[in-house]
Design a protein around this motif. Structure first.
Motif, PDB file in Angstrom:
ATOM      1  N   SER A 246       0.843  -1.192   0.000  1.00  0.00           N
ATOM      2  CA  SER A 246       0.000   0.000   0.000  1.00  0.00           C
ATOM      3  C   SER A 246       0.875   1.238   0.000  1.00  0.00           C
ATOM      4  CB  SER A 246      -0.917  -0.008   1.233  1.00  0.00           C
ATOM      5  OG  SER A 246      -0.155  -0.186   2.418  1.00  0.00           O
ATOM      6  N   SER A 247       0.288   2.358  -0.405  1.00  0.00           N
ATOM      7  CA  SER A 247       1.039   3.596  -0.561  1.00  0.00           C
ATOM      8  C   SER A 247       0.259   4.752   0.050  1.00  0.00           C
ATOM      9  CB  SER A 247       1.300   3.860  -2.054  1.00  0.00           C
ATOM     10  OG  SER A 247       2.160   4.953  -2.245  1.00  0.00           O
ATOM     11  N   ALA A 248       0.979   5.706   0.651  1.00  0.00           N
ATOM     12  CA  ALA A 248       0.378   6.830   1.349  1.00  0.00           C
ATOM     13  C   ALA A 248       0.594   8.133   0.581  1.00  0.00           C
ATOM     14  CB  ALA A 248       0.988   6.946   2.745  1.00  0.00           C
ATOM     15  N   LEU A 249      -0.039   9.194   1.063  1.00  0.00           N
ATOM     16  CA  LEU A 249       0.194  10.532   0.533  1.00  0.00           C
ATOM     17  C   LEU A 249       1.495  11.093   1.079  1.00  0.00           C
ATOM     18  CD1 LEU A 249      -3.377  12.049   1.080  1.00  0.00           C
ATOM     19  CD2 LEU A 249      -2.441  11.158  -1.062  1.00  0.00           C
ATOM     20  N   GLN A 250       2.181  11.893   0.260  1.00  0.00           N
ATOM     21  CA  GLN A 250       3.450  12.496   0.675  1.00  0.00           C
ATOM     22  C   GLN A 250       3.559  13.886   0.070  1.00  0.00           C
ATOM     23  OE1 GLN A 250       6.200  13.200  -1.438  1.00  0.00           O
ATOM     24  NE2 GLN A 250       7.745  13.633   0.102  1.00  0.00           N
ATOM     25  N   ILE A 311      -1.072   2.132  -5.928  1.00  0.00           N
ATOM     26  CA  ILE A 311       0.376   2.005  -5.749  1.00  0.00           C
ATOM     27  C   ILE A 311       1.166   2.258  -7.031  1.00  0.00           C
ATOM     28  CG2 ILE A 311       0.132   0.429  -3.798  1.00  0.00           C
ATOM     29  CD1 ILE A 311       0.746  -1.881  -5.713  1.00  0.00           C
ATOM     30  N   PHE A 312       0.504   2.250  -8.175  1.00  0.00           N
ATOM     31  CA  PHE A 312       1.236   2.480  -9.426  1.00  0.00           C
ATOM     32  C   PHE A 312       1.436   3.971  -9.702  1.00  0.00           C
ATOM     33  CE2 PHE A 312      -3.247   1.523 -10.424  1.00  0.00           C
ATOM     34  CZ  PHE A 312      -3.658   2.739 -10.950  1.00  0.00           C
ATOM     35  N   LEU A 313       0.918   4.834  -8.827  1.00  0.00           N
ATOM     36  CA  LEU A 313       1.062   6.278  -9.012  1.00  0.00           C
ATOM     37  C   LEU A 313       2.186   6.817  -8.142  1.00  0.00           C
ATOM     38  CD1 LEU A 313      -2.700   7.358  -9.015  1.00  0.00           C
ATOM     39  CD2 LEU A 313      -1.182   7.098 -10.986  1.00  0.00           C
ATOM     40  N   GLU A 314       3.177   7.439  -8.780  1.00  0.00           N
ATOM     41  CA  GLU A 314       4.268   8.060  -8.045  1.00  0.00           C
ATOM     42  C   GLU A 314       3.898   9.459  -7.590  1.00  0.00           C
ATOM     43  OE1 GLU A 314       9.082   8.903  -8.552  1.00  0.00           O
ATOM     44  OE2 GLU A 314       7.907   8.133 -10.220  1.00  0.00           O
ATOM     45  N   THR A 322       4.132   7.706  -1.286  1.00  0.00           N
ATOM     46  CA  THR A 322       5.278   7.000  -0.705  1.00  0.00           C
ATOM     47  C   THR A 322       5.640   5.763  -1.522  1.00  0.00           C
ATOM     48  OG1 THR A 322       3.824   5.759   0.798  1.00  0.00           O
ATOM     49  CG2 THR A 322       4.765   7.835   1.619  1.00  0.00           C
ATOM     50  N   GLN A 323       5.364   5.805  -2.820  1.00  0.00           N
ATOM     51  CA  GLN A 323       5.734   4.690  -3.687  1.00  0.00           C
ATOM     52  C   GLN A 323       7.213   4.306  -3.575  1.00  0.00           C
ATOM     53  OE1 GLN A 323       6.524   4.818  -8.060  1.00  0.00           O
ATOM     54  NE2 GLN A 323       4.418   4.058  -8.211  1.00  0.00           N
ATOM     55  N   PRO A 324       8.153   5.259  -3.402  1.00  0.00           N
ATOM     56  CA  PRO A 324       9.557   4.855  -3.252  1.00  0.00           C
ATOM     57  C   PRO A 324       9.796   3.866  -2.109  1.00  0.00           C
ATOM     58  CG  PRO A 324       9.439   7.197  -3.720  1.00  0.00           C
ATOM     59  CD  PRO A 324       8.022   6.735  -3.508  1.00  0.00           C
ATOM     60  N   PHE A 325       9.009   3.953  -1.045  1.00  0.00           N
ATOM     61  CA  PHE A 325       9.120   2.985   0.050  1.00  0.00           C
ATOM     62  C   PHE A 325       8.874   1.576  -0.479  1.00  0.00           C
ATOM     63  CE2 PHE A 325       7.683   0.484   3.623  1.00  0.00           C
ATOM     64  CZ  PHE A 325       8.339   0.978   4.736  1.00  0.00           C
ATOM     65  N   LEU A 326       7.849   1.425  -1.307  1.00  0.00           N
ATOM     66  CA  LEU A 326       7.534   0.109  -1.887  1.00  0.00           C
ATOM     67  C   LEU A 326       8.655  -0.374  -2.792  1.00  0.00           C
ATOM     68  CD1 LEU A 326       3.769   0.515  -2.878  1.00  0.00           C
ATOM     69  CD2 LEU A 326       4.702  -0.846  -1.006  1.00  0.00           C
ATOM     70  N   LYS A 327       9.180   0.510  -3.612  1.00  0.00           N
ATOM     71  CA  LYS A 327      10.230   0.114  -4.546  1.00  0.00           C
ATOM     72  C   LYS A 327      11.468  -0.392  -3.813  1.00  0.00           C
ATOM     73  CE  LYS A 327       9.018   3.035  -8.506  1.00  0.00           C
ATOM     74  NZ  LYS A 327       9.467   4.133  -9.396  1.00  0.00           N
ATOM     75  N   ARG A 328      11.717   0.151  -2.643  1.00  0.00           N
ATOM     76  CA  ARG A 328      12.868  -0.307  -1.852  1.00  0.00           C
ATOM     77  C   ARG A 328      12.549  -1.586  -1.092  1.00  0.00           C
ATOM     78  NH1 ARG A 328      14.009   4.947   1.568  1.00  0.00           N
ATOM     79  NH2 ARG A 328      15.338   3.494   2.754  1.00  0.00           N
ATOM     80  N   LEU A 329      11.325  -1.693  -0.606  1.00  0.00           N
ATOM     81  CA  LEU A 329      10.988  -2.825   0.258  1.00  0.00           C
ATOM     82  C   LEU A 329      10.768  -4.126  -0.498  1.00  0.00           C
ATOM     83  CD1 LEU A 329       9.657  -3.384   3.422  1.00  0.00           C
ATOM     84  CD2 LEU A 329       7.799  -3.938   1.858  1.00  0.00           C
ATOM     85  N   LEU A 330      10.002  -4.076  -1.573  1.00  0.00           N
ATOM     86  CA  LEU A 330       9.558  -5.313  -2.234  1.00  0.00           C
ATOM     87  C   LEU A 330      10.712  -6.236  -2.626  1.00  0.00           C
ATOM     88  CD1 LEU A 330       6.601  -3.943  -4.407  1.00  0.00           C
ATOM     89  CD2 LEU A 330       6.439  -5.477  -2.438  1.00  0.00           C
ATOM     90  N   PRO A 331      11.793  -5.728  -3.215  1.00  0.00           N
ATOM     91  CA  PRO A 331      12.875  -6.645  -3.592  1.00  0.00           C
ATOM     92  C   PRO A 331      13.609  -7.265  -2.407  1.00  0.00           C
ATOM     93  CG  PRO A 331      13.002  -4.586  -4.834  1.00  0.00           C
ATOM     94  CD  PRO A 331      12.036  -4.369  -3.726  1.00  0.00           C
ATOM     95  N   LEU A 332      13.423  -6.708  -1.207  1.00  0.00           N
ATOM     96  CA  LEU A 332      14.132  -7.212  -0.030  1.00  0.00           C
ATOM     97  C   LEU A 332      13.386  -8.323   0.692  1.00  0.00           C
ATOM     98  CD1 LEU A 332      15.225  -3.783   1.530  1.00  0.00           C
ATOM     99  CD2 LEU A 332      16.583  -5.302   0.069  1.00  0.00           C
ATOM    100  N   LEU A 333      12.153  -8.573   0.302  1.00  0.00           N
ATOM    101  CA  LEU A 333      11.333  -9.534   1.031  1.00  0.00           C
ATOM    102  C   LEU A 333      11.753 -10.968   0.755  1.00  0.00           C
ATOM    103  CD1 LEU A 333       7.827  -7.928   0.468  1.00  0.00           C
ATOM    104  CD2 LEU A 333       9.152  -7.940   2.590  1.00  0.00           C
ATOM    105  N   VAL A 341      -2.187  -6.492  -2.008  1.00  0.00           N
ATOM    106  CA  VAL A 341      -2.426  -5.087  -2.318  1.00  0.00           C
ATOM    107  C   VAL A 341      -3.670  -4.630  -1.567  1.00  0.00           C
ATOM    108  CG1 VAL A 341      -3.096  -3.485  -4.145  1.00  0.00           C
ATOM    109  CG2 VAL A 341      -1.270  -5.157  -4.557  1.00  0.00           C
ATOM    110  N   GLU A 342      -3.564  -3.470  -0.893  1.00  0.00           N
ATOM    111  CA  GLU A 342      -4.693  -3.023  -0.072  1.00  0.00           C
ATOM    112  C   GLU A 342      -4.946  -1.536  -0.278  1.00  0.00           C
ATOM    113  OE1 GLU A 342      -6.418  -3.048   4.473  1.00  0.00           O
ATOM    114  OE2 GLU A 342      -4.428  -2.301   4.012  1.00  0.00           O
TER     115      GLU A 342
END
Length: 376
Positions: A246-250, A311-314, A322-333, A341-342
């Protein structure tokens, strides 16, 4: 989806409806559309993330179980996880802080969650593992140290129930605690302290059924770093039962910070955390409180708001995400962690952000996750 090692689904809490008939109607009206839109990208069998409200849980009987199993057989699908966080109404009326009720101080939360465990193993009796996400103890406002004994007793009762289910059915159900801003458990520090408080009370069997639901929007709002979060959970041996993608407002300009107030609406809480130039974090339980602080001179360097956006919107035009958070996290899982997706707040997004239908948006989100993981 071909190539993915993680099961990937979406949470049906995006769809209105509290009863079991609503769950089935949403599967037919929306889950099948999403699967069709994904085409060859759809995982087979297709995993399902169901929100089962208190009303639906009370309505599920042997006929409903058989109906669901037949539906899954017909459409090559299976139950992956249950969202047991919101007990009551979740759409089209004021939810706000009531979303946490009943909380873990109350016996009804125990009965509901134990019932969801029973339902999970009936709906998917051949599963090896299932997860049920739940509230992070309670809303922080009004919670006191004196509440902890009841909370710990109640959670242990559920874990004991899940341990008994494993013994009798062979299905491992994990209670996945989901930290959220403005709740008793919101930061990684608070989550780790909670596990340290609870674990000594548990048997080995009970402890095996306790994990975390890692909601990316929530931890991004807290200005936490994805790498540090995962490292600390690993070091504390806290299993991630599922990740809610999920992604938040920033916002990080004065103009964008002001635009965040446009996302105020009457259904959900939109907790805000503002970071000032001295590095201080200032937390607000909803956007009106944040607006009042701005009027009183708060000058954030950056602000993040709990509002689940696609989540597809930067960038949303009004502000960033906060899409950059997802881009960093997902490959580390780890390769086997379930992904869900929520974006439940689709229905209250400003109209200019609803270019897609619900089904189109969900399919785009799932495809975006696959793209990020394929590229890494």
């Amino acid at each position: 989806m071909a190539g993915l090692t993680q099961p990937l689904t979406y949470c049906s809490n995006i769809h209105p409806g509290e009863g079991w008939v609503d769950v089935m109607n949403n599967l037919n009206a929306h889950a099948l559309e999403v699967k069709q839109r994904l085409g060859d990208q759809a995982q087979r069998p297709f995993p399902l993330g169901l929100r089962i409200a208190g009303q639906a849980a009370a309505e599920i009987d042997a006929k409903a179980v058989a109906q669901f199993q037949e539906w899954c057989h017909q459409h090559d699908a299976y139950l992956l996880t249950i969202n047991g966080f919101p007990y009551g109404a979740f759409h089209n009326e004021r939810v706000k802080e009531n979303v946490y009720l009943p909380d873990w101080r109350e016996a009804e939360r125990v009965r509901y969650t134990q019932s969801l465990g029973d339902i999970a193993v009936q709906l998917q009796p051949d599963a090896r593992t299932l997860s049920i996400s739940t509230v992070p103890v309670a809303f922080k406002d009004g919670f006191s140290e004196n509440d902890w004994p009841a909370v710990l007793d109640n959670i242990q009762s559920v874990l004991a129930h899940f341990a008994n289910l494993k013994q009798s059915t062979g299905v491992h159900v994990t209670l996945a605690i989901e930290p959220e801003p403005a709740c008793v458990l919101e930061t990684t520090d608070e989550l780790l302290a909670f596990f340290e408080r609870l674990r000594p009370r548990l048997t080995l069997e009970q402890n095996a059924h306790l994990g975390v639901c890692f909601d990316c929007c929530h931890q991004a709002v807290e200005f936490e770093e994805p790498e540090a979060c995962l490292q600390r959970l690993t070091e504390a041996e806290i299993p991630i039962a599922k990740v809610q993608v999920s992604s938040a407002l920033q916002a990080n300009t004065t103009e964008e910070v002001g635009r965040l107030l446009r996302f105020n609406e009457p259904v959900y809480l939109h907790q805000a955390v503002a970071r000032t130039s001295d590095g201080g974090l200032h937390a607000f339980s909803d956007l009106p409180a944040f607006e009042a602080a701005l009027s009183n001179g708060l000058a954030p360097e950056e602000c993040r708001v709990h509002f689940h956006v696609p989540i597809f919107l930067e960038h949303l035009g009004d502000c960033g995400t906060t899409q950059p958070f997802l881009k960093r996290l997902l490959p580390l899982l780890p390769p086997n962690v379930p992904l869900e997706v929520e974006t439940y707040s689709f229905g209250v997004l400003p109209e200019h952000l609803k270019a897609d239908s619900v089904g189109e948006s969900i399919a785009r989100e799932l495809s975006w996750v696959k793209m990020i993981l394929d590229d890494n």
